[in-house]
Design an enzyme around this catalytic site. Structure first.
Site, PDB file in Angstrom:
ATOM      1  N   CYS A 132      -6.155   2.660   6.363  1.00  0.00           N
ATOM      2  CA  CYS A 132      -4.767   2.469   6.158  1.00  0.00           C
ATOM      3  C   CYS A 132      -3.791   3.615   6.769  1.00  0.00           C
ATOM      4  CB  CYS A 132      -4.629   2.652   4.727  1.00  0.00           C
ATOM      5  SG  CYS A 132      -2.931   2.664   4.279  1.00  0.00           S
ATOM      6  N   CYS A 153      -4.911  10.501   3.626  1.00  0.00           N
ATOM      7  CA  CYS A 153      -4.145   8.799   4.318  1.00  0.00           C
ATOM      8  C   CYS A 153      -3.162   9.034   5.477  1.00  0.00           C
ATOM      9  CB  CYS A 153      -3.653   8.108   2.952  1.00  0.00           C
ATOM     10  SG  CYS A 153      -2.865   6.617   3.179  1.00  0.00           S
ATOM     11  N   GLY A 180       1.097   1.400   1.131  1.00  0.00           N
ATOM     12  CA  GLY A 180       2.014   1.370   0.048  1.00  0.00           C
ATOM     13  C   GLY A 180       1.280   1.390  -1.187  1.00  0.00           C
ATOM     14  N   GLU A 181       1.970   1.552  -2.355  1.00  0.00           N
ATOM     15  CA  GLU A 181       1.312   1.720  -3.609  1.00  0.00           C
ATOM     16  C   GLU A 181       1.659   0.363  -4.208  1.00  0.00           C
ATOM     17  OE1 GLU A 181      -0.706   3.155  -6.199  1.00  0.00           O
ATOM     18  OE2 GLU A 181       0.040   1.281  -7.068  1.00  0.00           O
ATOM     19  N   CYS A 210      -6.828  -7.290   3.771  1.00  0.00           N
ATOM     20  CA  CYS A 210      -6.263  -6.185   3.064  1.00  0.00           C
ATOM     21  C   CYS A 210      -4.759  -5.992   3.305  1.00  0.00           C
ATOM     22  CB  CYS A 210      -6.659  -4.751   3.764  1.00  0.00           C
ATOM     23  SG  CYS A 210      -6.206  -3.320   3.294  1.00  0.00           S
ATOM     24  N   GLU A 222       0.813  -2.736   8.530  1.00  0.00           N
ATOM     25  CA  GLU A 222      -0.331  -3.247   8.968  1.00  0.00           C
ATOM     26  C   GLU A 222      -1.017  -4.008   8.022  1.00  0.00           C
ATOM     27  OE1 GLU A 222      -1.506   1.246  10.734  1.00  0.00           O
ATOM     28  OE2 GLU A 222      -2.775   0.467   9.175  1.00  0.00           O
ATOM     29  N   CYS A 277      -0.916  10.817  -0.498  1.00  0.00           N
ATOM     30  CA  CYS A 277      -2.184  11.204  -0.619  1.00  0.00           C
ATOM     31  C   CYS A 277      -2.771  12.054   0.797  1.00  0.00           C
ATOM     32  CB  CYS A 277      -3.199  10.029  -0.882  1.00  0.00           C
ATOM     33  SG  CYS A 277      -2.749   8.925  -2.248  1.00  0.00           S
ATOM     34  N   LEU A 329      -9.655   6.886  -7.513  1.00  0.00           N
ATOM     35  CA  LEU A 329      -9.852   8.012  -8.206  1.00  0.00           C
ATOM     36  C   LEU A 329     -10.076   9.299  -7.453  1.00  0.00           C
ATOM     37  CD1 LEU A 329     -10.108   8.218 -11.549  1.00  0.00           C
ATOM     38  CD2 LEU A 329     -12.465   7.895 -11.244  1.00  0.00           C
ATOM     39  N   ASN A 384     -13.779   8.262   6.990  1.00  0.00           N
ATOM     40  CA  ASN A 384     -13.798   7.995   8.390  1.00  0.00           C
ATOM     41  C   ASN A 384     -12.488   8.873   8.980  1.00  0.00           C
ATOM     42  OD1 ASN A 384     -13.647   6.938  10.820  1.00  0.00           O
ATOM     43  ND2 ASN A 384     -12.820   4.912  10.312  1.00  0.00           N
ATOM     44  N   CYS A 411       4.567   4.805   2.533  1.00  0.00           N
ATOM     45  CA  CYS A 411       4.123   5.164   1.025  1.00  0.00           C
ATOM     46  C   CYS A 411       4.701   6.676   0.576  1.00  0.00           C
ATOM     47  CB  CYS A 411       2.783   4.954   0.927  1.00  0.00           C
ATOM     48  SG  CYS A 411       2.466   5.082  -0.828  1.00  0.00           S
TER      49      CYS A 411
END
Ligand code: SF4
Length: 360
Positions: A342, A123, A169-170, A109, A91, A120, A224, A299, A116
């Site tokens: 994301c 996400c 992704g990171e 973005c 995306e 998290c 964070l 959201n 990923c």
């Protein structure tokens, strides 16, 4: 067949010299066609000789990501589901803003991995798992798609102003390709994005952080989301493997230019990390780092494990930070009506494809 978008300019120059026997200036011409004039066909490259174009067409391609789906929000936020050459989907999102003269400017973005590995818990991408790293041409190909969509064809007056590596992704886990992309972005014969218009966002990965800082090729944002190690372990269990105190110590000595600051991203999750005790602790842990805080209101996606915070708690959280002399800005969530967070569009597409089809 090689995809020419996967070459940096020095690589393209070497390849054209060695494989096609072309002089250096020819590679610069081709590079400009690829990135500034957004050519998708070698025949468009009219200042390149016909013979060279034919040789290029015989052994190379220009593969843009294919647009699989586009969704536009009422606020103008536009989300693309892109299909890569092997069928993998990622995306990218275009976010509008208004400049002082009233004209529209855009921030994009970008994704850097398919899926990923970080998992998290808030996400959608994290729930999909990791498929593979994106190549440089795929990362930058997202920008070509966006510029074509916007009709952004004047390199001297771009309306796509800023880039944030905050999509799927990171980025620091795909450091090699992300660094190549950043170097190519910086090339004034190509996309010509100054480092001040690019932000790389990480959830806090030790390996690569220093290298990114020393390159000076982008600003740094750090997700964070929790002010204590214990809460971070709950919300971001894999990122928390690098203990919070070590991450904060690394950020204290992160190489910053004059007037540059680290952006801390803090996603407010209702009843989880949005209370006064977390605000106090957050102010304490970031107070001696040259940074600013973005407070993002969660959201919730369908079946999400968290709730949005109440407006009262958001305002109280922000006030407690300002009272402690921490610069904190509440970021409005854009594109709420199109699943702009994301991974949500890809998850929605997967659900549609796996849903039983109704029979007539
Ligand atoms: Fe990966 Fe970023 Fe999602 Fe965490 S927030 S799972 S790092 S894409």
């Amino acid at each position: 067949m090689v995809n020419l978008l996967d070459f940096t300019l020095p690589e393209l120059t070497d390849w054209m010299q060695q494989e096609l026997g072309e002089p250096r200036f020819r590679a610069v011409q081709v590079w400009q066609w690829l990135w500034q004039r957004m050519a998708r066909d070698f025949d468009e490259m009219t200042n390149v000789s016909k013979a060279c174009r034919a040789r290029l067409a015989a052994c190379a391609s220009i593969d843009w990501p294919e647009v699989a789906r586009v969704q536009e929000s009422r606020d103008g936020t536009t989300k693309f589901l892109l299909r890569l050459a092997d069928g993998a989907e990622v995306e990218t999102v275009l976010i509008p803003s208004e400049s002082r003269d009233g004209s529209r400017r855009w921030t994009q973005c970008l994704s850097s991995q398919v899926g990923c590995a970080m998992g998290c818990t808030f996400c959608s991408t994290g729930t999909m798992g990791f498929e593979r790293n994106m190549r440089m041409g795929e990362i930058l190909g997202q920008i070509l798609v966006a510029r074509a969509h916007l009709g952004d064809t004047r390199p001297d007056w771009p309306i796509l102003r800023n880039l944030v590596f905050m999509g799927m992704g990171e980025p620091l886990l795909n450091l090699h390709e992300v660094m190549r992309a950043l170097k190519s972005l910086n090339d004034d014969k190509g996309l010509n994005f100054s480092p001040r218009r690019i932000t790389v966002s990480t959830c806090g990965i030790e390996k690569g952080l220093r290298e990114l800082g020393e390159s000076g090729l982008a600003f740094l944002a750090v997700s964070l989301h929790a002010p204590t190690q214990e809460l971070r372990e709950r919300i971001m269990p894999k990122a928390a493997r690098w203990p919070l105190d070590e991450l904060l110590a690394a950020l204290k000595s992160y190489p910053l230019k004059t007037r540059e600051r680290i952006t801390f991203e803090y996603l407010l999750l209702g009843g989880v990390n949005d209370g006064p005790e977390q605000a106090r602790e957050l102010a304490r842990v970031v107070s001696d780092i040259k940074g600013k805080l973005n407070l993002i209101v969660y959201n919730p996606a369908e079946n999400a494990p968290y709730e949005a915070p109440t407006p009262e708690r958001v305002l109280a959280f922000e006030k407690m930070l300002w009272d402690r002399h921490i610069t904190a800005i509440i970021r409005k969530s854009k594109g709420q009506d199109i699943k702009a967070a994301c991974g949500q569009l890809k998850a929605d597409q997967a659900a549609r494809q796996s849903a039983p089809q109704s029979t007539p």
